[in-house]
Design a protein around this motif. Structure first.
Motif: not given
Length: 486
Positions: A299-304, A351-362, A381-386
């Motif tokens: 991710i690109m943090n608030r400080e760029g 200008g920020l996107i929230e990134v949130v995770g889930f482990k299951d439907a519960w 500000q940015r996020i990259r998946f490889e």
């Protein structure tokens, strides 16, 4: 004046009625024609909501000027808006004051699912119109996350005259609010067999189908790779939740006659959550489904600055969220309090996107409880998946409700997905608005007054390849069924 009330001198609908000469090029100017205080253009997906879209189209055309109500299945919004704005500019040059007033106060109403609403937002974003109109959304789809986020509800509305007038009254009273849009870039190696051009329209969502390849002179266009770009407004998701959505859309494609009712659609979706193993993912899903096994995330943090993002091994779904409305109105990020983790409330214009995770439907069900939320991972500000060669040859992704099955590398190659802030568009918000603005924290009574240290909005380069994709790169192919966007 209350909706539906009128006098013989001033019917309620005249607040919105636009004279034909302002809409149709080369029309005779109507001397003495009344200029509405709240002029609107209506774009309706007639295939959304079963019969609701078609019924709404009939009602609106009977109530207003038929030339200000458009069926998206017959005419694209970029052509309509380009034609109307060119006509208004021509009239302004001729000294027509009405054209200038209409252009300065015009609003857009779009009726359809989240895909339809996102399409209109993208068109307005790309066309860069003078005095771009703010947009209100009528919920005719299944999830209706966009309408819900800005206070327009998530239930399919009535289509009779009284219901339409009530909605128009809400539009008249609504406040303008800015919302971020997000650019997505995908790079992948050209397949050994077959071709990605043209991409089969039902293999990818409309926003991906129309991605244009980056110019050969662009540094991002690596030899042997295909690079596609586009955008989204609500969310990008990866993993199990996208897999369930893909199963739902596949079933709807095979048996469209079973998906004519919003309640039935939602019930079917919940059944698929169970049958896909999402409730007991840790027991029945292989570790290859874990996001940490699938991708390297930075991710690109608030400080760029770019930094690696740690993903717990239990996480099987990641959502990059722009609006506080997901899967029919749920808020995966919640509202952080204090400074724990350095997280702020999910503002839609910071200008920020929230990134949130889930482990299951519960864990997803916790969103139904007060203060429930997923696993907060980052605000960026940015996020990259490889994605590199691993234990599986595919995963599932989803943009604003539209899923696809994404092939992953089977050799030493890499698939990359990068998300970054693009620009902003004006929307209309009611007093029930759930979205929060960093610039207007008290737009409704439910806002959190917590301060944050979000950065000032930065200017975004307007390179051609960063277009959201309205006029030339966001076209929906003729062979695509408009019902897909419901």
């Amino acid at each position: 004046m209350a909706a539906g009330n009128s006098s013989s001198d001033f019917p309620f609908w005249k607040n919105f009625y636009i004279p034909s000469y302002l809409l149709l090029p080369d029309s005779k100017v109507e001397a003495g024609a009344r200029i509405p205080g709240c002029p609107v253009l209506l774009f309706i997906n007639s295939k959304s909501g079963g019969q609701l879209g078609g019924n709404l189209l009939v009602t609106c055309r009977a109530l207003l000027n038929k030339h200000q109500v458009f069926d998206l299945g017959l005419e694209s919004p970029e052509k309509v808006l380009s034609r109307i704005y060119m006509n208004l500019e021509k009239l302004k040059l001729e000294g027509n004051e009405a054209a200038e007033k209409i252009q300065g106060t015009l609003k857009i109403i779009v009726a359809g699912g989240d895909g339809t609403a996102g399409w209109l937002l993208g068109v307005v974003s790309d066309l860069k119109l003078p005095h771009p109109p703010a947009i209100a959304t009528v919920p005719l789809g299944t999830g209706n996350n966009l309408p819900f986020a800005f206070g327009w509800g998530k239930k399919n509305p009535g289509t009779d005259r009284q219901s339409v007038e009530a909605f128009l009254e809400q539009v008249m009273k609504a406040e303008e609010m800015k919302v971020d849009s997000w650019h997505i870039l995908m790079r992948m190696r050209a397949p050994h067999e077959g071709s990605y051009e043209p991409i089969a329209p039902l293999d990818l969502p409309h926003s991906l189908h129309a991605f244009g390849r980056v110019s050969t002179s662009d540094e991002l266009n690596e030899e042997g790779r295909h690079t596609f770009c586009g955008g989204f407004w609500n969310y990008f998701s990866l993993g199990m939740d996208a897999q369930v959505s893909y199963a739902f859309h596949s079933e709807r494609k095979l048996h469209p006659e079973k998906f004519k009712n919003q309640l039935v659609n939602q019930s079917t979706y919940m059944k698929l959550v169970g049958t896909q193993g999402w409730f007991f993912a840790s027991l029945f899903q292989s570790k290859s489904k874990n996001i940490a096994q699938l991708a390297k995330v930075t991710i690109m943090n608030r400080e760029g600055q770019w930094q690696a993002l740690h993903i717990p091994h239990s996480i099987r779904s990641i959502i990059c969220l722009n609006l506080p409305s997901f899967s029919g109105g749920l808020n995966p990020w919640g509202t952080p309090h204090g400074t724990k983790g350095g997280f702020t409330p999910p503002y839609v214009d910071d200008g920020l996107i929230e990134v949130v995770g889930f482990k299951d439907a519960w864990q997803g069900l916790l969103l139904l409880a007060p203060h429930g939320h997923g696993t907060r991972l980052a605000q960026a500000q940015r996020i990259r998946f490889e994605f590199h060669k691993g234990a599986t040859d595919h995963t599932y992704m989803r943009i604003d409700g539209e899923p696809w099955k994404q092939p992953l590398p089977t050799d030493d190659d890499t698939v990359e997905v990068e998300i970054s802030h693009l620009r902003q568009v004006k929307v209309l918000a009611t007093h029930d608005c759930k979205a929060k603005s960093i610039h207007r924290p008290m737009i409704n009574g439910n806002q959190d007054t917590q301060e944050d240290d979000s950065p000032e909005e930065e200017s975004i380069p307007e390179e051609e390849w960063r277009k959201f994709g309205a006029a030339d790169t966001f076209k929906i192919p003729d062979e695509v069924d408009m019902a897909r966007f419901s």
